[in-house]
Design a protein around this motif. Sequence first.
Motif, mmCIF file in Angstrom:
data_model
loop_
_atom_site.group_PDB
_atom_site.id
_atom_site.type_symbol
_atom_site.label_atom_id
_atom_site.label_comp_id
_atom_site.label_asym_id
_atom_site.label_seq_id
_atom_site.Cartn_x
_atom_site.Cartn_y
_atom_site.Cartn_z
ATOM 1 N N PHE A 1 0.811 -1.226 0.000
ATOM 2 C CA PHE A 1 0.000 0.000 0.000
ATOM 3 C C PHE A 1 0.842 1.274 0.000
ATOM 4 O O PHE A 1 0.302 2.362 0.081
ATOM 5 C CB PHE A 1 -0.978 -0.012 1.191
ATOM 6 C CG PHE A 1 -2.164 -0.888 0.921
ATOM 7 C CD1 PHE A 1 -3.307 -0.372 0.329
ATOM 8 C CD2 PHE A 1 -2.109 -2.243 1.186
ATOM 9 C CE1 PHE A 1 -4.385 -1.187 0.033
ATOM 10 C CE2 PHE A 1 -3.181 -3.073 0.899
ATOM 11 C CZ PHE A 1 -4.322 -2.545 0.323
ATOM 12 N N LYS A 2 2.163 1.102 -0.104
ATOM 13 C CA LYS A 2 3.011 2.306 -0.100
ATOM 14 C C LYS A 2 3.101 2.940 -1.483
ATOM 15 O O LYS A 2 3.603 4.042 -1.626
ATOM 16 C CB LYS A 2 4.404 1.968 0.446
ATOM 17 C CG LYS A 2 4.389 1.925 1.979
ATOM 18 C CD LYS A 2 5.741 1.670 2.580
ATOM 19 C CE LYS A 2 5.610 1.527 4.091
ATOM 20 N NZ LYS A 2 6.765 0.899 4.705
ATOM 21 N N THR A 3 2.603 2.245 -2.520
ATOM 22 C CA THR A 3 2.636 2.841 -3.860
ATOM 23 C C THR A 3 1.370 3.664 -4.072
ATOM 24 O O THR A 3 0.343 3.400 -3.447
ATOM 25 C CB THR A 3 2.682 1.750 -4.945
ATOM 26 O OG1 THR A 3 1.615 0.851 -4.691
ATOM 27 C CG2 THR A 3 3.990 1.011 -4.940
ATOM 28 N N LYS A 4 1.448 4.646 -4.981
ATOM 29 C CA LYS A 4 0.299 5.531 -5.224
ATOM 30 C C LYS A 4 -0.874 4.765 -5.831
ATOM 31 O O LYS A 4 -2.019 4.962 -5.464
ATOM 32 C CB LYS A 4 0.724 6.683 -6.156
ATOM 33 C CG LYS A 4 1.292 7.886 -5.414
ATOM 34 C CD LYS A 4 0.396 9.099 -5.638
ATOM 35 C CE LYS A 4 0.625 10.278 -4.748
ATOM 36 N NZ LYS A 4 0.746 10.078 -3.345
ATOM 37 N N ASN A 5 -0.550 3.899 -6.835
ATOM 38 C CA ASN A 5 -1.631 3.132 -7.459
ATOM 39 C C ASN A 5 -1.533 1.677 -7.037
ATOM 40 O O ASN A 5 -0.645 0.966 -7.486
ATOM 41 C CB ASN A 5 -1.545 3.212 -8.984
ATOM 42 C CG ASN A 5 -1.796 4.617 -9.447
ATOM 43 O OD1 ASN A 5 -2.732 5.260 -8.994
ATOM 44 N ND2 ASN A 5 -0.925 5.106 -10.321
ATOM 45 N N VAL A 6 -2.441 1.290 -6.180
ATOM 46 C CA VAL A 6 -2.374 -0.085 -5.684
ATOM 47 C C VAL A 6 -3.039 -1.017 -6.697
ATOM 48 O O VAL A 6 -4.216 -0.866 -7.016
ATOM 49 C CB VAL A 6 -3.057 -0.207 -4.299
ATOM 50 C CG1 VAL A 6 -2.902 -1.616 -3.752
ATOM 51 C CG2 VAL A 6 -2.479 0.809 -3.333
ATOM 52 N N ASP A 7 -2.244 -1.940 -7.221
ATOM 53 C CA ASP A 7 -2.729 -2.909 -8.188
ATOM 54 C C ASP A 7 -3.799 -3.782 -7.528
ATOM 55 O O ASP A 7 -3.657 -4.183 -6.387
ATOM 56 C CB ASP A 7 -1.509 -3.785 -8.580
ATOM 57 C CG ASP A 7 -1.786 -4.616 -9.813
ATOM 58 O OD1 ASP A 7 -2.868 -5.222 -9.858
ATOM 59 O OD2 ASP A 7 -0.913 -4.642 -10.696
ATOM 60 N N GLU A 8 -4.873 -4.072 -8.297
ATOM 61 C CA GLU A 8 -5.945 -4.906 -7.738
ATOM 62 C C GLU A 8 -5.447 -6.271 -7.266
ATOM 63 O O GLU A 8 -5.923 -6.802 -6.269
ATOM 64 C CB GLU A 8 -7.012 -5.131 -8.790
ATOM 65 C CG GLU A 8 -8.241 -4.291 -8.551
ATOM 66 C CD GLU A 8 -9.243 -4.504 -9.640
ATOM 67 O OE1 GLU A 8 -9.694 -5.628 -9.812
ATOM 68 O OE2 GLU A 8 -9.537 -3.514 -10.339
ATOM 69 N N LYS A 9 -4.475 -6.803 -8.018
ATOM 70 C CA LYS A 9 -3.939 -8.121 -7.638
ATOM 71 C C LYS A 9 -3.334 -8.039 -6.236
ATOM 72 O O LYS A 9 -3.384 -8.981 -5.469
ATOM 73 C CB LYS A 9 -2.839 -8.545 -8.618
ATOM 74 C CG LYS A 9 -3.384 -9.312 -9.801
ATOM 75 C CD LYS A 9 -2.229 -9.894 -10.597
ATOM 76 C CE LYS A 9 -2.193 -9.280 -11.956
ATOM 77 N NZ LYS A 9 -1.021 -8.773 -12.508
ATOM 78 N N ASN A 10 -2.757 -6.868 -5.961
ATOM 79 C CA ASN A 10 -2.138 -6.700 -4.649
ATOM 80 C C ASN A 10 -3.168 -6.608 -3.519
ATOM 81 O O ASN A 10 -2.876 -6.969 -2.384
ATOM 82 C CB ASN A 10 -1.230 -5.472 -4.642
ATOM 83 C CG ASN A 10 0.052 -5.752 -5.404
ATOM 84 O OD1 ASN A 10 0.385 -6.918 -5.640
ATOM 85 N ND2 ASN A 10 0.759 -4.712 -5.800
ATOM 86 N N ILE A 11 -4.354 -6.122 -3.862
ATOM 87 C CA ILE A 11 -5.405 -6.096 -2.829
ATOM 88 C C ILE A 11 -5.772 -7.536 -2.486
ATOM 89 O O ILE A 11 -5.960 -7.898 -1.321
ATOM 90 C CB ILE A 11 -6.645 -5.301 -3.291
ATOM 91 C CG1 ILE A 11 -6.224 -3.872 -3.625
ATOM 92 C CG2 ILE A 11 -7.726 -5.299 -2.205
ATOM 93 C CD1 ILE A 11 -7.339 -2.979 -4.062
ATOM 94 N N ASP A 12 -5.815 -8.363 -3.520
ATOM 95 C CA ASP A 12 -6.124 -9.775 -3.285
ATOM 96 C C ASP A 12 -5.046 -10.415 -2.392
ATOM 97 O O ASP A 12 -5.357 -11.124 -1.436
ATOM 98 C CB ASP A 12 -6.192 -10.486 -4.646
ATOM 99 C CG ASP A 12 -6.719 -11.900 -4.511
ATOM 100 O OD1 ASP A 12 -7.673 -12.079 -3.741
ATOM 101 O OD2 ASP A 12 -6.166 -12.813 -5.143
ATOM 102 N N ILE A 13 -3.795 -10.098 -2.698
ATOM 103 C CA ILE A 13 -2.693 -10.653 -1.887
ATOM 104 C C ILE A 13 -2.830 -10.164 -0.442
ATOM 105 O O ILE A 13 -2.691 -10.924 0.511
ATOM 106 C CB ILE A 13 -1.321 -10.241 -2.478
ATOM 107 C CG1 ILE A 13 -1.123 -10.925 -3.828
ATOM 108 C CG2 ILE A 13 -0.175 -10.590 -1.531
ATOM 109 C CD1 ILE A 13 0.127 -10.484 -4.578
ATOM 110 N N ALA A 14 -3.126 -8.859 -0.305
ATOM 111 C CA ALA A 14 -3.258 -8.289 1.046
ATOM 112 C C ALA A 14 -4.359 -9.005 1.822
ATOM 113 O O ALA A 14 -4.183 -9.361 2.995
ATOM 114 C CB ALA A 14 -3.560 -6.798 0.953
ATOM 115 N N VAL A 15 -5.496 -9.238 1.156
ATOM 116 C CA VAL A 15 -6.616 -9.903 1.839
ATOM 117 C C VAL A 15 -6.186 -11.300 2.292
ATOM 118 O O VAL A 15 -6.411 -11.694 3.439
ATOM 119 C CB VAL A 15 -7.858 -9.973 0.912
ATOM 120 C CG1 VAL A 15 -8.932 -10.878 1.501
ATOM 121 C CG2 VAL A 15 -8.421 -8.584 0.672
ATOM 122 N N LEU A 16 -5.530 -12.032 1.392
ATOM 123 C CA LEU A 16 -5.120 -13.407 1.738
ATOM 124 C C LEU A 16 -4.149 -13.414 2.922
ATOM 125 O O LEU A 16 -4.261 -14.242 3.828
ATOM 126 C CB LEU A 16 -4.477 -14.098 0.538
ATOM 127 C CG LEU A 16 -5.460 -14.433 -0.602
ATOM 128 C CD1 LEU A 16 -4.708 -14.896 -1.839
ATOM 129 C CD2 LEU A 16 -6.449 -15.497 -0.153
#
Length: 367
Positions: free
Chosen positions: A67-82
Amino acid sequence: MSDEKKYSSIHYGSYLGLDKILNAQEPRSKQVGQEAHEETLFIIVHQVYELWFKQILHEVSSVMELFKTKNVDEKNIDIAVLRLERVNEILKLLIQQIRVIETMTPLDFLDFRSYLFPASGFQSFQFRKLEVMLGLKIEKRISYTPYHYYHEFSEENQKEIVELESQESLFTLIESWLERTPFIDLKGFDFKSKYMTAVEHMINRERDAIQNSDYLSEQEKAMRLKMNGDSNTFFANVFNEDFHNQMIAEGKMRLSYKATIAALLIELYGTEPLLQLPYRLLNVITEMDELLTGWRYRHAQMVMRMLGRKSGTGGSSGHDYLMETVKKHQIFIDFHNISTLLIPRSELPELPLEIKKALGYHFNYSN
Ligand code: HEM
């Protein structure tokens, strides 16, 4: 030829560092004279906790990086949730583990407790790191010492935690991500006035139900109507940015106005395809906060059972101090409070087709 580096074969025990781990239990009672049987359990339970804290820190810091990048990739939200779901499963284990320590009786504990002074879980560096990384602010901490909590640590650890205090936390990173989310811009759809009309319907319906009740006395009705009126004011202020900022200034809230509106939209329209991942993210964070608070509560209960009203080896009042932390050290309380603003699905303003399309799977709208 592959670029892979050569590696030697390894034995189970050395891979896991078992020599170090399994030789790290040194009951103080044994050193002093009469070994207390339960001290080994006490040590191992704490060690297992610290290992799980290490894993939790590993997951949380990796999520923060995403989440430190300006544009958070959707795939990364999935990783974060997992990853945060993993943290939550670990926290559930940590709560259950309290039962294991409770197999020790208060008298068993007294066989070695006097050898522990002034050591205490209060000095757990990893636990403090976790609190700081999640977003517990130093000025919000309940303190029972005349100095800051981090003075308990080595100079190196003090430096690390003071540095952490000055950096972004998971709370501030998620807040900024919410503020940046493009879907708060609903392109001409007047969400605010439609939402307020829906809220009015809900409140009026509740008021009518109170007034027409056959069960409530006139006095009870008056009391409930007053409470209803209070929540009316609360809703009326939802879209009043100045009021919101005033609440923040008074320390009654923390989440910014923009982030609160974004979180409200995600909670209300979370079933729209594009909002499903953000919805899961907010929920997994709220659950993490709830589980951590649950751990604090269970630990405080266990302490009451072990010590009664005795003070802690670290010098606090014991149970009373710990119960205060249950109430005051919760970090994502504003995320839980979004529920106050929710309205029934049947009252939810319908999104215009254009917005539904933007939030949906394109193949659903191909005609
Ligand atoms: C017989 C078992 C235990 C007793 C009687 C006990 C007692 C206490 C007490 C009284 C405190 C408040 C600080 C103080 O005055 O010492 C405390 C804090 C703490 N304990 Fe325990 N504890 C026990 C087991 C555990 C275990 C298994 C863990 C796992 C790591 C743990 C972690 C902590 C942490 C992290 C704190 C700091 C809480 C805060 O300041 O918010 N404790 N404990």
